[in-house]
Design a protein around this motif. Structure first.
Motif, short mmCIF file in Angstrom:
data_model
loop_
_atom_site.label_atom_id
_atom_site.label_comp_id
_atom_site.label_asym_id
_atom_site.label_seq_id
_atom_site.Cartn_x
_atom_site.Cartn_y
_atom_site.Cartn_z
N ALA A 5 0.83 -1.21 0.00
CA ALA A 5 0.00 0.00 0.00
C ALA A 5 0.86 1.26 0.00
N LYS A 6 0.44 2.23 -0.78
CA LYS A 6 1.19 3.47 -0.95
C LYS A 6 1.51 4.16 0.37
N TYR A 34 -10.30 -2.40 -5.18
CA TYR A 34 -9.64 -1.54 -4.19
C TYR A 34 -9.76 -2.13 -2.79
N SER A 48 -7.57 5.49 3.14
CA SER A 48 -6.77 5.34 1.92
C SER A 48 -7.48 4.28 1.09
N GLN A 50 -6.83 2.02 -1.62
CA GLN A 50 -5.66 1.46 -2.29
C GLN A 50 -6.07 0.56 -3.45
N GLU A 55 -0.25 -0.72 -7.40
CA GLU A 55 0.11 -0.36 -6.03
C GLU A 55 0.51 1.11 -5.88
N SER A 58 -3.49 5.27 -5.14
CA SER A 58 -4.26 5.32 -3.89
C SER A 58 -4.93 6.68 -3.79
#
Length: 147
Positions: A5-6, A34, A48, A50, A55, A58
């Motif tokens: 995840a970012k 997502y 968030s 995501q 990846e 987000s």
């Protein structure tokens, strides 16, 4: 399953936690899967969203009811049906936030909320036919109004 995840790094999740966005988000139509990750596990005021397909993608979502107590989106019956709901009360609403250097200058899109049916994990970004909502509401203005 896992996703890098970012904003959170490696995150483990179950398939049932993911949501499917029907037709994707505006401008990102080819991405439909997502994982919503709350910044605070005890509430959904800041999330968030995501992408599970890219990846690096987000979005920051906010619960609009925490920002504007009289936010009252109105969905047509065909939108409710597509999401598998009988009424708006069965759904959760989130607005996309564009973060700026200053939180007060950051904006939220109240005109096109992401509407989620938590029961079946289906979601859709809907453009509301309500003139009082626009695509860019400044958070600084909203904070002043609610004070």
């Amino acid at each position: 399953m896992e996703v890098n995840a970012k904003y959170f790094g490696q995150v483990s999740y179950e398939q049932g936690e993911a949501i499917h966005i029907i037709n994707g988000l505006i401008g990102f139509e080819s991405y439909t899967e997502y994982l919503p990750i709350p910044f605070d596990k005890d509430n959904d005021s800041l999330i968030s969203l995501q992408s599970l397909e890219d990846e690096t993608l987000s979005f920051i979502l906010m619960n609009p009811f925490g920002l504007l107590s009289d936010y009252s989106p109105s969905l047509p019956k065909y939108e409710l049906k597509e999401l598998g709901a009988e009424s708006s009360e069965e759904l959760s609403y989130y607005v996309i936030c564009v973060m700026r250097d200053s939180v007060a200058e950051s904006t939220v899109n109240l005109k096109a909320p992401l509407v989620v049916n938590a029961r079946n994990r289906q979601a859709r970004q809907i453009i509301l036919d309500q003139k009082e909502y626009t695509f860019r509401h400044m958070l600084g203005d909203m904070i002043k109004e609610e004070s």
